[in-house]
Design an enzyme around this catalytic site. Sequence first.
Site, PDB file in Angstrom:
ATOM      1  CG  ASP A 101      -0.230   0.076   2.528  1.00  0.00           C
ATOM      2  OD1 ASP A 101       0.986  -0.188   2.550  1.00  0.00           O
ATOM      3  OD2 ASP A 101      -0.874   0.382   3.548  1.00  0.00           O
ATOM      4  CD  GLU A 102       3.608   3.420   3.428  1.00  0.00           C
ATOM      5  OE1 GLU A 102       3.063   3.283   4.520  1.00  0.00           O
ATOM      6  OE2 GLU A 102       4.777   3.864   3.302  1.00  0.00           O
TER       7      GLU A 102
END
Length: 408
Positions: A101-102
Amino acid sequence: MLNRFFASVECVKRRLNPLEAYLVVMSNAERAGGLVLAATPKMKSVHHIKTGSRMYELPTWDERIIIAPPRMKLYLKVNAMIQAVFRRYVPAEFIHVYSIDECFLDITGSHLLFGSTDEIVRKIQRDILEELRLYVTVGIGDNPLLAKLALDNVAKNRPDGIAEWRYEDVPETIWKIKHLEDVCGIGHRTAAHLKRMGIFSMYQLSQTPLPVLKSAMGVIGEQLYYHAHGLDYSRLNEKYVPDNKSYGKSQILEKDYHVPAEVEIVIREMVEEVAMRLRQNHVDTSVIHLSVGYSKYSIKKGFSHQAKIPSTNSSHALIPYFLELFRRYDEREPVRSIAISCGKITLKAGLQLNLFEDVNRTLNHEQLEVTVDKIRMRYGFKSLMHASSLLNGATGLKRSEMVGGHKG
């Protein structure tokens, strides 16, 4: 960063607004100790439920709460779609995937095509929101460290999800961070070490002489000193690919194993998976390591031992060596975790034969393992498994359907 990624994806699939829904993604929800992998903002603000919370902490009386099982294959698919959006604005070599998610993006070379930093950021946010209905928070900085700190400490709490930290802002940004643990790279142990040295804030860390930190903490101390001043010289397009010094696998068992024979079945399955990776990379191992952790109810912690072996990548050869280590050091305590690794890795130069072995039998074993590997790579690990994987205690069949330790 994709805001509460797993939970947001689940909300979108249910046609819910991720910012308004009461949803958690939970592993093993049927158990009181079920683990929350992600929670929507409402779950955090209203019920104080966040990543790491347990099933027994959930206010089950609230009928608005949706408990979603993890779907890792879905999250990976959505992640690939997000990467495709990034590649519209930045070449692939300037994208560094930090986690599911990053991501870090270096947009230095994208300004002539797409405008200022702020314009590019908002275009990316807009595209992902319009196409995937996911909200993105963004940290902007002169280097990856500043961008990450801006994201973690400010952007997540802003309505527009954007924060910008520059070198000249360090005294008013990094030095004002209240808790050491709020800085990436400083975990509880590192923070505890710093506090024992009398360092309780990022400002104090920045004012501690470099030789003192390096003497007390080695390379980590030196890195922390530079990070306290906002310095990070890493470049996203300069990829560092370390040599694989070892191949390993570990797992925490779902229950305490009281029968040694059942533990041996799990060890066999794990060795087979690691051996397959050795063969895929055309390497041999000559040092094996086995760690076994006992139940939390046991008065003993477990054991960790290694052994030198003849260089090999054969499952048929490796399994007996690992089982020998287990049988030699096992203290008949209930087992809860197992970790295996193969070290002293060397490129496979050829087949090592033994004067006392049947040459044809050895060659047949090698050819059989290569054939099994090809079938498993094409159809999945469970396409060919030993009958022992159907016995009590075996975990290979269940784990073969998981992604990242969770249901796919």
